[in-house]
Design a protein around this motif. Structure first.
Motif, PDB file in Angstrom:
ATOM      1  N   ARG A  83       0.833  -1.221   0.000  1.00 34.05           N
ATOM      2  CA  ARG A  83       0.000   0.000   0.000  1.00 34.05           C
ATOM      3  C   ARG A  83       0.861   1.262   0.000  1.00 34.05           C
ATOM      4  O   ARG A  83       1.706   1.460   0.857  1.00 34.05           O
ATOM      5  N   SER A  84       0.629   2.139  -0.987  1.00 37.90           N
ATOM      6  CA  SER A  84       1.443   3.341  -1.171  1.00 37.90           C
ATOM      7  C   SER A  84       0.548   4.521  -1.530  1.00 37.90           C
ATOM      8  O   SER A  84      -0.554   4.355  -2.070  1.00 37.90           O
ATOM      9  N   LYS A  85       1.054   5.727  -1.271  1.00 38.98           N
ATOM     10  CA  LYS A  85       0.295   6.954  -1.523  1.00 38.98           C
ATOM     11  C   LYS A  85       0.598   7.492  -2.922  1.00 38.98           C
ATOM     12  O   LYS A  85       1.754   7.788  -3.251  1.00 38.98           O
ATOM     13  N   LEU A  86      -0.442   7.616  -3.743  1.00 39.15           N
ATOM     14  CA  LEU A  86      -0.298   8.225  -5.062  1.00 39.15           C
ATOM     15  C   LEU A  86      -0.415   9.740  -4.892  1.00 39.15           C
ATOM     16  O   LEU A  86      -1.501  10.266  -4.664  1.00 39.15           O
ATOM     17  N   SER A  89     -11.766   3.479   1.937  1.00 43.99           N
ATOM     18  CA  SER A  89     -11.074   4.680   2.418  1.00 43.99           C
ATOM     19  C   SER A  89      -9.787   4.920   1.637  1.00 43.99           C
ATOM     20  O   SER A  89      -9.394   6.063   1.392  1.00 43.99           O
ATOM     21  N   ASP A  90      -9.103   3.839   1.221  1.00 42.47           N
ATOM     22  CA  ASP A  90      -7.876   3.997   0.438  1.00 42.47           C
ATOM     23  C   ASP A  90      -8.182   4.565  -0.951  1.00 42.47           C
ATOM     24  O   ASP A  90      -7.428   5.392  -1.473  1.00 42.47           O
ATOM     25  N   LYS A  91      -9.280   4.127  -1.549  1.00 39.74           N
ATOM     26  CA  LYS A  91      -9.664   4.674  -2.852  1.00 39.74           C
ATOM     27  C   LYS A  91      -9.941   6.173  -2.738  1.00 39.74           C
ATOM     28  O   LYS A  91      -9.529   6.955  -3.593  1.00 39.74           O
ATOM     29  N   VAL A  92     -10.643   6.556  -1.666  1.00 38.05           N
ATOM     30  CA  VAL A  92     -11.006   7.960  -1.476  1.00 38.05           C
ATOM     31  C   VAL A  92      -9.773   8.816  -1.222  1.00 38.05           C
ATOM     32  O   VAL A  92      -9.664   9.943  -1.717  1.00 38.05           O
TER      33      VAL A  92
END
Length: 402
Positions: A355-358, A375-378
């Protein structure tokens, strides 16, 4: 019944004692030696042994499966210690340094849980012409080599609260490995369910683990194996592919679960066949699909991105790296090719370890690999192992410390 409670006197002396409590505590602390406090709680020790962050392993033995173009690598702990217990059907993610690339590859555990109690754990790797890791492992890994692996991971195992008492397993190629582990667990009395395996291979000489299954089925009536050959007709073997008709032919009486594990092409063919059976969704389980090899053919993928190479900026703590990201490969592959040590385990978009931040850019994730939380998609987090770049990107990637 009356309850007698004694209440002590509360007076000036009690207040004085309370007032001096901080001074008394400080005096006690200052009088104590300045030695490091060393304490190990049994529950923490057991938790670390059963759920380690990683496993330092050494190759103890290599079993060559000849015409099946596969080898089984038997590992032991580098320090000779105990291995963590696992459920038959789980996998290990091996950390490898191949040609300067820091890569990981998940492989189903082919040994039985009982073997882990005796200090051994094994994975089986089959040749993958044109692939990056498998052929290098087969030719390069030797007895005595050190390998770092994850703890046993994955949810592809039998659960009596969820699965039927009879399981019909559909396997193709190296997808047989988790079912070999399950068969061994049943034979050893660790698991208690009936297992019928429909195993698809090309020809008799390429059948993987033929001898092993023959021995298990001879001694354990709860395990049965039916071989299906696609490229050869032979007595005692089914011919063709695993269809709904063939599944019905060998399906156990009453309620049964279907477990599926094999290559991508098998999934594409067999899943529609399973749907014809009309089984409840809870009774159909499949091992991780892996990431599609032809993302351009997926619904919603922009055709004008095919064949492009984008610029990627990878931030990892205070470090920043520039990488070339091809549109037809997962972003994680580009990161690893650049020699960056990044977290990953399942490589299918499910576990979330990568899991990483785009930070910026456009990406695409096939629907079948979309395992993110809402929540990750948002909030703009992606799983690089199953996500493809559609533009230049900036990505914040966690560190990997083993």
């Amino acid at each position: 019944m009356a309850l007698n409670v004694k209440v002590g006197l509360f007076g000036p002396f009690d207040m004085l004692k309370f007032k001096n409590m901080a001074k008394t505590r400080e005096k006690t602390i200052q009088a104590a030696p300045a030695n490091e406090i060393v304490a190990e709680y049994a529950i923490n020790r057991n938790a670390k042994a059963l759920h380690p962050d990683f496993l330092p392993l050494v190759v103890e033995n290599i079993i060559d499966h000849g015409n099946a173009c596969a080898k089984t690598f038997v590992f032991k702990k580098a320090d000779g210690g105990a291995l963590p217990y696992f459920r038959a059907g789980q996998y290990l993610s091996l950390k490898l340094d191949l040609d300067g690339s820091k890569v990981s590859r998940p492989y189903s555990i082919s040994s039985g849980p009982k073997d882990a109690l005796e200090g051994r754990i094994a994975v089986s790797v089959r040749a993958n012409p044109g692939g990056f890791a498998a052929d290098r492992i087969l030719s390069g890994l030797k007895v005595g080599d050190a390998v770092t692996a994850s703890a046993p991971e994955g949810n592809f195992y039998y659960d009596e609260l969820r699965d039927a008492k009879s399981v019909l397993a559909l396997a193709g190629g190296s997808g047989i490995t988790p079912f070999l582990s399950m068969a061994r667990a049943i034979r050893d009395g660790i698991e208690d369910f009936s297992l019928t395996i429909l195993f698809g291979s090309r020809m008799r000489e390429t059948v993987l683990f033929a001898d092993e299954f023959e021995k298990i089925t001879a001694s354990c009536p709860k395990v049965k194996v039916v071989h299906i050959l696609s490229d050869e007709e032979a007595e005692g073997y089914e011919h063709g592919f695993i269809t709904a008709e063939l599944i019905r032919k060998y399906a156990p009486e009453g309620e049964y679960s279907i477990f599926l594990c094999g290559p991508e092409a098998m999934y594409r063919f067999v899943m529609p066949e399973i749907e014809k059976l009309g089984l409840p969704r809870r009774l159909v389980r499949r091992e991780m699909l892996g990431v599609t090899k032809n993302v351009a053919a997926q619904p919603g993928y922009p055709a004008d991105c095919a064949g492009k190479v984008f610029h990627g900026t990878v931030r990892q703590g205070a470090a920043e790296y520039a990488v070339d990201v091809r549109a037809d490969e997962p972003i994680l592959v580009a990161i690893e090719r650049a020699g960056i040590k990044a977290p990953s385990r399942c490589r299918s978009g499910e576990c979330g370890w990568c899991r990483s931040k785009l930070v910026s850019g456009e990406v695409y994730c096939p629907a079948e690999n979309e395992g993110r939380r809402h929540s990750d998609k948002v909030n703009g987090y992606i799983h690089p192992c199953s996500t493809f770049a559609l533009s230049d990107i900036v990505l914040e990637v966690p560190g990997e410390f083993y």
